[in-house]
Each structure stands twice: as structure tokens, then as C-alpha cells.
Design an enzyme around this catalytic site. Structure first.
Site: not given
Length: 512
Positions: A111, A56
Site C-alpha cells: 500500500h 494507513c
């Protein structure tokens, strides 16, 4: 004054952990995704599109910067203590479009780290960071507005951040490192003792409400935009990363458990964005791109979905984190009425890092030397049917640096054995992938036995012809030494380009 030809609004939807087989327009039968299917019916879907990484955080780095994550030595997901991983001096999609006159916003999962690196004496204890301004962050790399979660829905702190501050933070109730938080407890959520305090901020975060919250923030931002000023929205929902916490009205609506229900909530969010664009009369002047940050993940919910007959990554081998195709080949759909032919399909090689050069061409903001250095203009691939592909080579980063893979034409080369993801010897309730998945999935690969053991004498590396063997059943490494040498040289050259950086992000180790 804007024109429809060179300044379309752009909505980039980057789902989390959504696999190649997770949409009904890509063949799924246990879920229904009518809104995303509509984008495909009115636009173009890609069958050979890839994230920059099978993980990710480095994937998002590549998408936003047009740069291979290997150049940043970026391999794994970032934790709660990670400073901003994008240099504010580096061009991003947001800063480029802002220079071209766009209003810009990011809503959802970030993130990519926030703030600056901690001083050495404070390393590993950054609670004070959450009590102050989170700078640099999204606003320092080109976004006018940010609302979202700092990390992901299984990593603390479980709070929302708006621009530079934690939402609901109060000076008389600061974050405290090493204290248990009052956040909701769900399977697959951890780190409750990592950082507590800030009761109000934690109480505002409600897992089953997150999808609705992000949808409302995104729709509200679009509705507030001047119709004469183009806008860029980067919408990054938590769906379908674990824990799987769809709003109650979506529970039980799919045929593959909470995994599929979470996909249904994602599809609803996409429909809401389509609707607000239509209500503003901007459908014809809005480019909507739907994609995912990496392949589907065979965690517990993924295993339940598999047993129910759902194939997260279609017929592809492998899962999130790994170098096999299931780890990084992702759904990619683009709709731009009048520019992209409706109902069309492209099999041309496409990488998310190519959005930088493509958007630059659309907006007339040329890239300068050192900007988006790995990005290739794919506007012709989006809007036409070029005989010659714009991209013939591609580098992709799995979780393991040893498995940095090279693609050239139909050939893919992985310079190590196995897939280089979460390599688990025994897949249990919380397994993630690796060779052990053969026991559960029944997939085959010539290097492994049916129970996932590496065969004696297996080649030291892997080569596959994706045209003849899209499922990567047969490693032909020993049959084509010339192609191996050519692709290994590409990998070796890029390893030399790693900047002066320590490895970034969590790199999984073998587990038993």
C-alpha cells in the site's frame, strides 16, 4: 560473526487498523489475544505510542523512512494507480539494516505504490503496469524479498505480488483495464470493474485464506535464513482491515462478531512467528515489535463490535483518519529477552518514526545527515526507564491537511475544528467517523452537542491537556493562548517544509 548484543534479529509486525483497545493486554474483554499478550508479559508495552499518521499509507511511509509524511505532502491511502511513494534513494529501515548485514523481507500489505509514474497520455489507466515488472518497489528500497498484496483488501487489483511480478500472471491472459475481474465478492470490497483479465492471478487470491498464506510465507522465509546472519522481517497482515474475512475456524470465536474474529486470526499469526523463532533457538536474540498502522475504524463491522460492547480504541476519542487520539495512538509492544524488562510498561511519548534511529543505534549503523530526519533514538526508552523522555514534541498527520496536529509534552494542538477524518454528517451502515460518531458512541466533547453538531461559538481550533483530560472531553483553546501560539508555530514551520510535491493519497471530503 554476529553477536547477541548488537545484531538481534528483528521482526516488525505492523497490523492494519488495529485500535488501542483491540487487544486483551490493552483492556479488551470481548476478544482474547494470548500470543500478543505474551509479548507484553515478556516485554514492554507502551501507553503513549503513535503512528506517524492516522491513515494507513502515510503511516507506513513514516514508519519505514523515519520521516514525517507531511514532508512528502502525504495524507491519504494510495490507490491502484499510485507509483512508489518512497524515493529509492531515501534511506529506509530495510536499506539501513541491509547495509548493516541483515537479510531483509517484507510480507503482507504494501500500500505504498508500485512502479513509476505513468506517462501523461496514460494517466489513470495503468493496466499495462500490472502486466510487466513492478519496479521500483520493495526490492528497490532495501528488501531482499517481497510477497504480498499491492494495495489493501478493499482496493483492486486483488492479486499477490512476489518481488517484481504478479503471482499467476500469464502472458496470454493479461490484465485489462475497465473489465470486471473474477475476484471473490465480499461486502466492503469494491472496484471489480477497475481491472479485470488475469483470471489465474485473481483466482489465487482467496480472502479467507490470506492470513494463512502470509503466515506461511513469513515462516518459510525465516526458516530459510542462515542462523549466523541477522534477519529483518517486516510482517504486515491485512488484519483487521475490512472486509473482515477470517479463516472459517476463527469465525464465531470472539464476542464481537467478525471484527473480533479477525483479531483472533491476527493473534494466531503472531503466535506462529513466535513459535518459529523458538524452534530455531533464537528467542533470546530476536527483537519482536508488535504495533498497528493507525487507530480502529468505525466502519460497519466496527459499529457492530461497538454495539456488542467492544471499544476499538479504548476510552480514546475518535477513530482512524482523524486527529483525535483514537485515530493515531496505537498499541506498541516490544520483546527482546535480556534487554527489555519483562512485564514492563512505559508511558513515555513514542512514535513509530523513531524506529529508524533506534535500530541504527542497535546495529551500530549511524544515521547520516538527511537520513531518518525526524527519527529519535529511543533505545533507552525500550530497554530502561529514563527520567527524561527522549521525545517531547511530535507531529501527526490525519487525513485532512488542515488538521495537522502538534504534540508537546502533555499538550496536543489541532489547528481546526472536528477531527479531520471521514467527516460524515450522518453516520450510516458504512460510516467511518467524524463528529457524527457521537450519536453512536455516546462520547462527549465540549465543542459538540450530543447528536454531533458543532456548537455555535465553538473555538476555531483545539487544545487538550492529555494528562488531565486523556479522553479529550474539553477543548481549552481559549484558556491557554500562549501554548496555542507555541504549538501553532510548530505546525506552521512544518508546513513550510513540505517538499515540491503534489498532495499524495486520497483526501476525504464531507459527505452527507
Amino acid at each position: 560473526m554476529r553477536t547477541e548484543q548488537n545484531t538481534p534479529n528483528i521482526i516488525l509486525i505492523n497490523a492494519d487498523d488495529l485500535g488501542y483497545g483491540d487487544l486483551s493486554c490493552y483492556g479488551a474483554t470481548k476478544v482474547r489475544t494470548p500470543n500478543i499478550d505474551r509479548l507484553a508479559a515478556e516485554g514492554r508495552s507502551f501507553t503513549d505510542a503513535h503512528a506517524a499518521s492516522a491513515v494507513c499509507s502515510p503511516s507506513r511511509y513514516g514508519l519505514l523512512t523515519g520521516t514525517y509524511p507531511v514532508r512528502r505532502n502525504f495524507w491519504g491511502p494510495t490507490g491502484m494507480d499510485q507509483p512508489l511513494s518512497i524515493d529509492p534513494r531515501q534511506l529506509t529501515l530495510a536499506s539501513m539494516l541491509k547495509e548493516a548485514g541483515y537479510a531483509t523481507a517484507a510480507v503482507g500489505k504494501w500500500h505504498l505504490g508500485l512502479g513509476e509514474a505513468a506517462p501523461a497520455p496514460c494517466k489513470g489507466s495503468l493496466a499495462t503496469r500490472w502486466n510487466g515488472e513492478l519496479k521500483p518497489g520493495p526490492l528497490e528500497i532495501g528488501f531482499d524479498y517481497f510477497f504480498g498484496v499491492p494495495n489493501v483488501n478493499c482496493i483492486p487489483p486483488y492479486v499477490f505480488v512476489e518481488n517484481h511480478r504478479v503471482v499467476g500472471w500469464e502472458a496470454d491472459d493479461p490484465f485489462v483495464y475497465g473489465q470486471e475481474s473474477v475476484t471473490e465478492k465480499w461486502p466492503a470490497k469494491g472496484g471489480y470493474h477497475a481491472i479485470g483479465g488475469a483470471r489465474k492471478a485473481h483466482e489465487l487470491y482467496r480472502d479467507e485464506r490470506n492470513g494463512t498464506t502470509f503466515k506461511e510465507k513469513a515462516v518459510d522465509w525465516i526458516e530459510r535464513q542462515d542462523r549466523d546472519v541477522p534477519f529483518f522481517l517486516y510482517f504486515a497482515p491485512l488484519n483487521i482491515h475490512h472486509p473482515f474475512t477470517p479463516a472459517p475456524r476463527f469465525k464465531g470465536t470472539s464476542q464481537c462478531g467478525l471484527y473480533g474474529d479477525f483479531i483472533h486470526e491476527l493473534d494466531w499469526m503472531v503466535g506462529e512467528l513466535i513459535d518459529v523463532v523458538e524452534q530455531r533457538g533464537q528467542t533470546g536474540n530476536t527483537l519482536i515489535i508488535f504495533t498497528s498502522d493507525n487507530g480502529g475504524m468505525l466502519n460497519q463491522g466496527g459499529q457492530d463490535a461497538w454495539r456488542a460492547g467492544h471499544r476499538l480504541n479504548g476510552d480514546l476519542l475518535g477513530f482512524k483518519f482523524g486527529a483525535w487520539e483514537g485515530g493515531h495512538r496505537i498499541p506498541f509492544i516490544a520483546r527482546w529477552p535480556g534487554c527489555i524488562p519483562a512485564g514492563s510498561v512505559s508511558d513515555k511519548l513514542f512514535s513509530q518514526i523513531d524506529l529508524m534511529a533506534t535500530f541504527a543505534t542497535i546495529t551500530g549503523r549511524p544515521l547520516e545527515e538527511g537520513e531518518g530526519i525526524d527519527s529519535i533514538n529511543q533505545l533507552g526508552t525500550l530497554t530502561g526507564q529514563p527520567e527524561t523522555p527522549a521525545r517531547d514534541e511530535l507531529l501527526i498527520s490525519p487525513n485532512s491537511p488542515d488538521h495537522l496536529l502538534a504534540r508537546k509534552g502533555n499538550w496536543v494542538y489541532i489547528p481546526a475544528q472536528d477531527e479531520g477524518g471521514f467527516r460524515m454528517k450522518n453516520i450510516g451502515d458504512h460510516g467511518f467517523g467524524g463528529a457524527a460518531v457521537f450519536k453512536l458512541t455516546g462520547q462527549t466533547n465540549s465543542d459538540f452537542t450530543a447528536d454531533g453538531k458543532l456548537k455555535d461559538g465553538a473555538p476555531p481550533a483545539q487544545l487538550y491537556d492529555l494528562e488531565r483530560d486523556p479522553r479529550q472531553t474539553t477543548n481549552v483553546y481559549t484558556a491557554h493562548p500562549g501554548i496555542v501560539a507555541e504549538l501553532d508555530a510548530i505546525v506552521t514551520e512544518y508546513r513550510k517544509r513540505i517538499g515540491p510535491y503534489e498532495p499524495l493519497g486520497f483526501i476525504a471530503q464531507d459527505r452527507s
